[in-house]
Design a protein around this motif. Structure first.
Motif, PDB file in Angstrom:
ATOM      1  N   LEU A 158       0.857  -1.176   0.000  1.00  0.00           N
ATOM      2  CA  LEU A 158       0.000   0.000   0.000  1.00  0.00           C
ATOM      3  C   LEU A 158       0.892   1.225   0.000  1.00  0.00           C
ATOM      4  CD1 LEU A 158      -2.855   1.204   0.152  1.00  0.00           C
ATOM      5  CD2 LEU A 158      -2.615   1.205   2.633  1.00  0.00           C
ATOM      6  N   TRP A 159       0.724   2.050  -1.009  1.00  0.00           N
ATOM      7  CA  TRP A 159       1.505   3.281  -1.155  1.00  0.00           C
ATOM      8  C   TRP A 159       0.572   4.455  -0.999  1.00  0.00           C
ATOM      9  CZ3 TRP A 159       6.491   2.223  -1.411  1.00  0.00           C
ATOM     10  CH2 TRP A 159       6.879   1.005  -1.935  1.00  0.00           C
ATOM     11  N   GLN A 160       1.059   5.524  -0.401  1.00  0.00           N
ATOM     12  CA  GLN A 160       0.341   6.789  -0.383  1.00  0.00           C
ATOM     13  C   GLN A 160       1.184   7.786  -1.156  1.00  0.00           C
ATOM     14  OE1 GLN A 160      -0.631   7.938   3.622  1.00  0.00           O
ATOM     15  NE2 GLN A 160      -2.391   6.585   3.646  1.00  0.00           N
ATOM     16  N   LEU A 161       0.539   8.500  -2.064  1.00  0.00           N
ATOM     17  CA  LEU A 161       1.200   9.531  -2.845  1.00  0.00           C
ATOM     18  C   LEU A 161       0.551  10.869  -2.528  1.00  0.00           C
ATOM     19  CD1 LEU A 161       0.824   6.877  -4.986  1.00  0.00           C
ATOM     20  CD2 LEU A 161       2.494   8.302  -6.119  1.00  0.00           C
ATOM     21  N   GLY A 162       1.350  11.879  -2.298  1.00  0.00           N
ATOM     22  CA  GLY A 162       0.863  13.233  -2.088  1.00  0.00           C
ATOM     23  C   GLY A 162       1.084  14.038  -3.348  1.00  0.00           C
ATOM     24  N   MET A 163      -0.003  14.546  -3.937  1.00  0.00           N
ATOM     25  CA  MET A 163       0.117  15.281  -5.205  1.00  0.00           C
ATOM     26  C   MET A 163      -0.943  16.363  -5.269  1.00  0.00           C
ATOM     27  SD  MET A 163      -1.451  12.391  -7.809  1.00  0.00           S
ATOM     28  CE  MET A 163      -0.498  11.031  -7.175  1.00  0.00           C
ATOM     29  N   ASP A 164      -0.713  17.342  -6.142  1.00  0.00           N
ATOM     30  CA  ASP A 164      -1.711  18.403  -6.284  1.00  0.00           C
ATOM     31  C   ASP A 164      -2.896  17.896  -7.109  1.00  0.00           C
ATOM     32  OD1 ASP A 164      -1.029  18.688  -9.003  1.00  0.00           O
ATOM     33  OD2 ASP A 164       0.393  20.281  -8.564  1.00  0.00           O
ATOM     34  N   THR A 165      -3.951  18.691  -7.156  1.00  0.00           N
ATOM     35  CA  THR A 165      -5.209  18.267  -7.765  1.00  0.00           C
ATOM     36  C   THR A 165      -5.056  17.953  -9.255  1.00  0.00           C
ATOM     37  OG1 THR A 165      -6.365  19.641  -6.170  1.00  0.00           O
ATOM     38  CG2 THR A 165      -7.638  18.906  -8.051  1.00  0.00           C
TER      39      THR A 165
END
Length: 155
Positions: free
Chosen positions: A122-129
């Motif tokens: 399980l990966w979480q990615l933080g990115m803009d909209t």
């Protein structure tokens, strides 16, 4: 050679080594950006082991997404997410704890990936909209006839 000369020589050697690492890092980032389909994002592994957020660049490479850690000199991606093995679990605004590394305008995207018959990551990615829209489109754009499993509703 006297002691002062050795210190100056050692300092010059350290300076050259640091400068070389900076140049190699800049060339690596330029190489990643030159391939197209690149966006900035943070990544955190949730399973099988929880790890902290890391800054990086993600690049669409056909049926997989390669994520390159910024502070690395490797030419291979540090993480590869395969479109056919990935499932969008959720997307949400950053939690209070996430705001140490993410900004308010970013979204957190959780992606599960099968890693074998009995396991998954399980990966979480933080990115803009804007990047989130592109990522979801890429994830959905599998070959014809290939069903996709996903949840597109934010929590």
């Amino acid at each position: 050679m006297d002691r002062g000369g050795m210190v100056v020589g050692l300092a010059a050697l350290v300076f050259v080594a640091v400068a070389l690492l900076c140049v190699l890092g800049a060339l690596r980032i330029r190489w990643i950006w030159s391939r197209g389909g690149v966006f900035e994002c943070q990544l955190r592994q949730e399973r099988p082991v929880v790890r902290p957020w890391h800054s990086g660049l993600a690049r669409y490479e056909g049926n997989h997404l390669g994520w390159y850690r910024v502070l690395s000199l490797g030419r291979r991606p540090n993480v590869v997410i395969h479109r056919r093995q990935a499932e969008l679990v959720e997307y949400r605004p950053p939690a209070e704890a996430d705001l140490q590394r993410l900004t308010v305008g970013q979204q957190v995207v959780a992606v599960a990936q099968r890693t074998g018959p009995s396991g998954h990551a399980l990966w979480q990615l933080g990115m803009d909209t804007e990047c989130l829209t592109g990522f979801m489109s890429w994830l959905e754009a599998g070959p014809p006839g290939e069903g996709r499993r996903h949840q597109t509703n934010p929590r």
